[in-house]
Design a protein around this motif. Structure first.
Motif, PDB file in Angstrom:
ATOM      1  N   LEU A 121       0.835  -1.205   0.000  1.00  0.00           N
ATOM      2  CA  LEU A 121       0.000   0.000   0.000  1.00  0.00           C
ATOM      3  C   LEU A 121       0.869   1.254   0.000  1.00  0.00           C
ATOM      4  N   LYS A 122       1.951   1.229   0.745  1.00  0.00           N
ATOM      5  CA  LYS A 122       2.884   2.355   0.754  1.00  0.00           C
ATOM      6  C   LYS A 122       3.524   2.529  -0.623  1.00  0.00           C
ATOM      7  N   ALA A 123       3.910   1.422  -1.254  1.00  0.00           N
ATOM      8  CA  ALA A 123       4.537   1.497  -2.577  1.00  0.00           C
ATOM      9  C   ALA A 123       3.563   2.038  -3.622  1.00  0.00           C
ATOM     10  N   VAL A 124       2.295   1.633  -3.521  1.00  0.00           N
ATOM     11  CA  VAL A 124       1.276   2.154  -4.440  1.00  0.00           C
ATOM     12  C   VAL A 124       1.167   3.669  -4.292  1.00  0.00           C
ATOM     13  N   ASN A 125       1.176   4.129  -3.047  1.00  0.00           N
ATOM     14  CA  ASN A 125       1.111   5.569  -2.796  1.00  0.00           C
ATOM     15  C   ASN A 125       2.335   6.284  -3.352  1.00  0.00           C
ATOM     16  N   LEU A 126       3.522   5.676  -3.190  1.00  0.00           N
ATOM     17  CA  LEU A 126       4.745   6.275  -3.709  1.00  0.00           C
ATOM     18  C   LEU A 126       4.754   6.277  -5.230  1.00  0.00           C
ATOM     19  N   GLY A 127       4.251   5.181  -5.832  1.00  0.00           N
ATOM     20  CA  GLY A 127       4.210   5.108  -7.282  1.00  0.00           C
ATOM     21  C   GLY A 127       3.371   6.213  -7.880  1.00  0.00           C
ATOM     22  N   GLN A 128       2.241   6.511  -7.237  1.00  0.00           N
ATOM     23  CA  GLN A 128       1.391   7.587  -7.728  1.00  0.00           C
ATOM     24  C   GLN A 128       1.989   8.950  -7.428  1.00  0.00           C
ATOM     25  N   GLN A 129       2.633   9.095  -6.260  1.00  0.00           N
ATOM     26  CA  GLN A 129       3.229  10.389  -5.923  1.00  0.00           C
ATOM     27  C   GLN A 129       4.424  10.688  -6.814  1.00  0.00           C
ATOM     28  N   SER A 130       5.181   9.655  -7.192  1.00  0.00           N
ATOM     29  CA  SER A 130       6.353   9.882  -8.030  1.00  0.00           C
ATOM     30  C   SER A 130       5.968  10.424  -9.394  1.00  0.00           C
ATOM     31  N   SER A 131       4.700  10.276  -9.765  1.00  0.00           N
ATOM     32  CA  SER A 131       4.226  10.811 -11.034  1.00  0.00           C
ATOM     33  C   SER A 131       3.785  12.262 -10.914  1.00  0.00           C
ATOM     34  N   THR A 132       3.912  12.839  -9.731  1.00  0.00           N
ATOM     35  CA  THR A 132       3.415  14.185  -9.526  1.00  0.00           C
ATOM     36  C   THR A 132       4.485  15.147  -9.025  1.00  0.00           C
ATOM     37  N   VAL A 133       5.719  14.686  -8.928  1.00  0.00           N
ATOM     38  CA  VAL A 133       6.785  15.577  -8.477  1.00  0.00           C
ATOM     39  C   VAL A 133       7.874  15.623  -9.523  1.00  0.00           C
ATOM     40  N   ARG A 134       8.622  16.738  -9.551  1.00  0.00           N
ATOM     41  CA  ARG A 134       9.738  16.857 -10.469  1.00  0.00           C
ATOM     42  C   ARG A 134      10.876  15.954 -10.005  1.00  0.00           C
ATOM     43  N   ALA A 135      11.639  15.455 -10.966  1.00  0.00           N
ATOM     44  CA  ALA A 135      12.680  14.488 -10.642  1.00  0.00           C
ATOM     45  C   ALA A 135      13.693  15.046  -9.644  1.00  0.00           C
ATOM     46  N   PHE A 187       3.195  15.952  -0.940  1.00  0.00           N
ATOM     47  CA  PHE A 187       4.072  15.666   0.198  1.00  0.00           C
ATOM     48  C   PHE A 187       3.252  15.475   1.476  1.00  0.00           C
ATOM     49  N   TRP A 188       2.314  16.386   1.722  1.00  0.00           N
ATOM     50  CA  TRP A 188       1.537  16.330   2.962  1.00  0.00           C
ATOM     51  C   TRP A 188       0.516  15.197   2.930  1.00  0.00           C
ATOM     52  N   LEU A 189      -0.037  14.893   1.752  1.00  0.00           N
ATOM     53  CA  LEU A 189      -0.948  13.757   1.661  1.00  0.00           C
ATOM     54  C   LEU A 189      -0.202  12.449   1.915  1.00  0.00           C
ATOM     55  N   ASN A 190       0.998  12.317   1.358  1.00  0.00           N
ATOM     56  CA  ASN A 190       1.792  11.113   1.581  1.00  0.00           C
ATOM     57  C   ASN A 190       2.182  10.996   3.057  1.00  0.00           C
ATOM     58  N   THR A 191       2.461  12.121   3.696  1.00  0.00           N
ATOM     59  CA  THR A 191       2.770  12.105   5.133  1.00  0.00           C
ATOM     60  C   THR A 191       1.583  11.591   5.934  1.00  0.00           C
ATOM     61  N   LEU A 192       0.387  12.064   5.601  1.00  0.00           N
ATOM     62  CA  LEU A 192      -0.822  11.619   6.303  1.00  0.00           C
ATOM     63  C   LEU A 192      -1.070  10.130   6.087  1.00  0.00           C
ATOM     64  N   VAL A 193      -0.911   9.666   4.849  1.00  0.00           N
ATOM     65  CA  VAL A 193      -1.117   8.245   4.551  1.00  0.00           C
ATOM     66  C   VAL A 193      -0.103   7.389   5.309  1.00  0.00           C
ATOM     67  N   THR A 194       1.156   7.814   5.324  1.00  0.00           N
ATOM     68  CA  THR A 194       2.189   7.077   6.057  1.00  0.00           C
ATOM     69  C   THR A 194       1.878   7.018   7.544  1.00  0.00           C
ATOM     70  N   LEU A 195       1.440   8.139   8.102  1.00  0.00           N
ATOM     71  CA  LEU A 195       1.063   8.190   9.517  1.00  0.00           C
ATOM     72  C   LEU A 195      -0.044   7.189   9.818  1.00  0.00           C
ATOM     73  N   ILE A 196      -1.081   7.152   8.987  1.00  0.00           N
ATOM     74  CA  ILE A 196      -2.217   6.263   9.234  1.00  0.00           C
ATOM     75  C   ILE A 196      -1.794   4.793   9.155  1.00  0.00           C
ATOM     76  N   ILE A 197      -1.004   4.449   8.133  1.00  0.00           N
ATOM     77  CA  ILE A 197      -0.584   3.053   7.975  1.00  0.00           C
ATOM     78  C   ILE A 197       0.280   2.601   9.148  1.00  0.00           C
ATOM     79  N   LEU A 198       1.291   3.395   9.500  1.00  0.00           N
ATOM     80  CA  LEU A 198       2.179   3.021  10.597  1.00  0.00           C
ATOM     81  C   LEU A 198       1.437   2.948  11.923  1.00  0.00           C
ATOM     82  N   LEU A 199       0.587   3.929  12.167  1.00  0.00           N
ATOM     83  CA  LEU A 199      -0.154   3.953  13.419  1.00  0.00           C
ATOM     84  C   LEU A 199      -1.139   2.792  13.498  1.00  0.00           C
ATOM     85  N   GLY A 200      -1.853   2.529  12.389  1.00  0.00           N
ATOM     86  CA  GLY A 200      -2.816   1.429  12.383  1.00  0.00           C
ATOM     87  C   GLY A 200      -2.159   0.092  12.629  1.00  0.00           C
TER      88      GLY A 200
END
Length: 352
Positions: free
Chosen positions: A205-219, A280-293
Motif C-alpha cells: 500500500l505504501k509502494a502504491v502511494n509512492l508510485g502515484q506520488q512519483s508521477s506528480t513531483v519533479r525528478a 508531500f503532505w498527503l503522503n505524510t498523512l497516509v504514512t502516519l495512518i498506515i504506521l499507526l494502524g
C-alpha cells in the motif's frame, strides 16, 4: 480569515474530521484491515470537493469490487506459472499507470493497482485472506464515503464556487517513462508480499502511494519529497503513539487523529505557508495512518510494538529510497529533468 480562503478552510476541516471519524469507526468496528478505510477516506476527500450521490456511491463500490476482483483471477497463474504471472502483473501495472497519466480516474487506478498487487499476493498464500482483503476494501470504502458525507455536511463547499480547473495534461512523450517509473516502484513491494502477504501488505500500500506520488513531483525534488514525507510520517506516528499512550481510549484516538490531521491539512491546502507540495503532505498523512494502524494492531495482538515499528519503518524507508533511485535513473536516462503534472491535491486549492 479572508473570504477567498474560506473554501480551503472548509476543505481542511473536512479532511481532518472525515479522516478522524473514519479511523475511529474502522477500529471501533474491528474491520479486518482497519487502516485501509481512513486512507481511502483521506484520498476521497482530497480528490473530490463534493459528496458522492447514492448512485455514484454504488457505482464506485461496484467498480472497487470489479477492479479488485481482477486479482482473484490472477491467483492460479501466480501459483502455477509464477514467472508468467509476475510478468503479466508488471505489464498490467504499466498499462494502468499509463491510463491514469492520460487522464483516467485516479480512484479507478488506485483500485486496479490494489487488485493487481495486494489481492493477488494475498490470494497466493490463502484465498480466504484475499477475500477478506476485498471485503475490508469494500466495507472500508463505504465507511470512507459515509465519513466523507459527514465531513461535507459539517463543512460544505460554497454553493456558488466554480469547479476547479483540470490539471494540465502530461506531454505524450513522457507518459511511457513515468508509467514505467511507477511500475518499477511498485513491483519489488509486490514481490515481497508474495513471500509473506500478512507482513508485507502495508508495504504494498505504501509502494502504491509512492508510485502515484512519483508521477506528480519533479525528478530533482523527488528524493526530498518522497523520503521527507516518509520520515515525517514516521516521526508523527511516534509522537501520536506517545500521546495516545497517556490515555488509551477510542475517543482519544479520534481526538488525536483530528488534531494531527488538521495540522497536516492546513499545510496541504496552503493555510500555513510551506515550500512542500500538497502531495508531500498527503503522503505524510497516509504514512502516519498506515504506521499507526499497524502499531495498534500489533499492540492488540500482544506483539512488541517498538520492534515491529522499527522494522516496518525501515522497510518504508527502503521502499522510498528505491523509488527515488528509479526516478533518478529513468530521468537521467531520459536526459531531461522530467516535468510532471501537479498532484491531485492541487486541484483542491481555491480557484482564482
Amino acid at each position: 480569515m479572508p473570504t477567498e480562503r474560506s473554501p480551503r478552510v472548509q476543505r481542511a476541516l473536512r479532511l481532518a474530521t472525515g479522516t478522524a471519524l473514519c479511523l475511529a469507526a474502522s477500529f471501533g468496528l474491528a474491520l479486518p484491515v482497519p487502516f485501509l478505510a481512513p486512507v481511502l477516506c483521506a484520498m476521497l476527500l482530497v480528490t473530490l470537493n463534493r459528496p458522492l450521490s447514492f448512485k455514484a456511491t454504488l457505482a464506485l463500490a461496484l467498480t472497487a469490487m470489479l477492479t479488485t476482483g481482477i486479482g482473484l483471477l490472477l491467483i492460479p497463474l501466480l501459483r502455477y506459472f509464477a514467472f508468467s504471472g509476475v510478468l503479466l502483473i508488471g505489464v498490467s501495472l504499466f498499462l494502468v499507470f499509463r491510463f491514469g497519466l492520460r487522464g483516467g480516474n485516479a480512484l479507478v487506478v488506485t483500485f486496479l493497482v490494489i487488485g493487481l498487487t495486494m489481492i493477488s499476493s494475498a490470494g497466493v498464500a490463502d484465498f480466504d485472506l484475499a477475500l477478506s482483503v476485498i471485503t475490508a476494501l469494500v466495507v472500508g470504502l463505504f465507511l470512507a464515503i459515509l465519513a466523507g458525507a459527514v465531513g461535507h455536511g459539517l463543512f460544505p463547499e460554497p454553493a456558488n464556487l466554480p469547479a476547479p480547473a483540470k490539471a494540465p495534461a502530461l506531454p505524450a512523450e513522457q507518459v511511457e517513462r513515468i508509467a514505467l517509473r511507477a511500475t518499477l516502484i511498485v513491483m519489488p513491494a509486490f514481490l515481497l508480499a508474495l513471500i509473506d502477504p500478512a507482513r508485507y501488505l502495508p508495504i504494498v500500500l505504501k509502494a502504491v502511494n509512492l508510485g502515484q506520488q512519483s508521477s506528480t513531483v519533479r525528478a530533482r525534488d523527488a528524493a526530498r519529497e518522497l523520503v521527507g514525507s516518509t520520515l515525517l510520517g514516521g516521526l508523527l506516528a511516534i509522537g501520536f503513539w506517545s500521546a495516545l499512550s497517556l490515555f488509551v481510549h477510542l475517543w482519544m484516538f479520534f481526538l488525536w487523529m483530528l488534531l494531527f490531521s488538521l495540522v497536516l491539512a492546513r499545510k496541504l491546502y496552503g493555510l500555513s505557508q510551506t515550500r512542500w507540495s500538497p502531495g508531500f503532505w498527503l503522503n505524510t498523512l497516509v504514512t502516519l495512518i498506515i504506521l499507526l494502524g499497524q502499531s495498534v494492531q500489533d499492540s492488540a495482538a500482544g506483539k512488541d510494538v517498538y520492534t515491529a515499528f522499527a522494522v516496518r519503518m525501515g522497510l518504508f524507508i527502503a521502499v522510498t529510497l528505491y523509488a527515488c533511485l528509479m526516478v533518478h535513473l529513468l530521468d537521467q536516462r531520459q536526459g531531461q529533468p522530467g516535468v510532471s503534472p501537479p498532484a491531485p491535491a492541487r486541484q483542491d486549492s481555491t480557484p482564482p
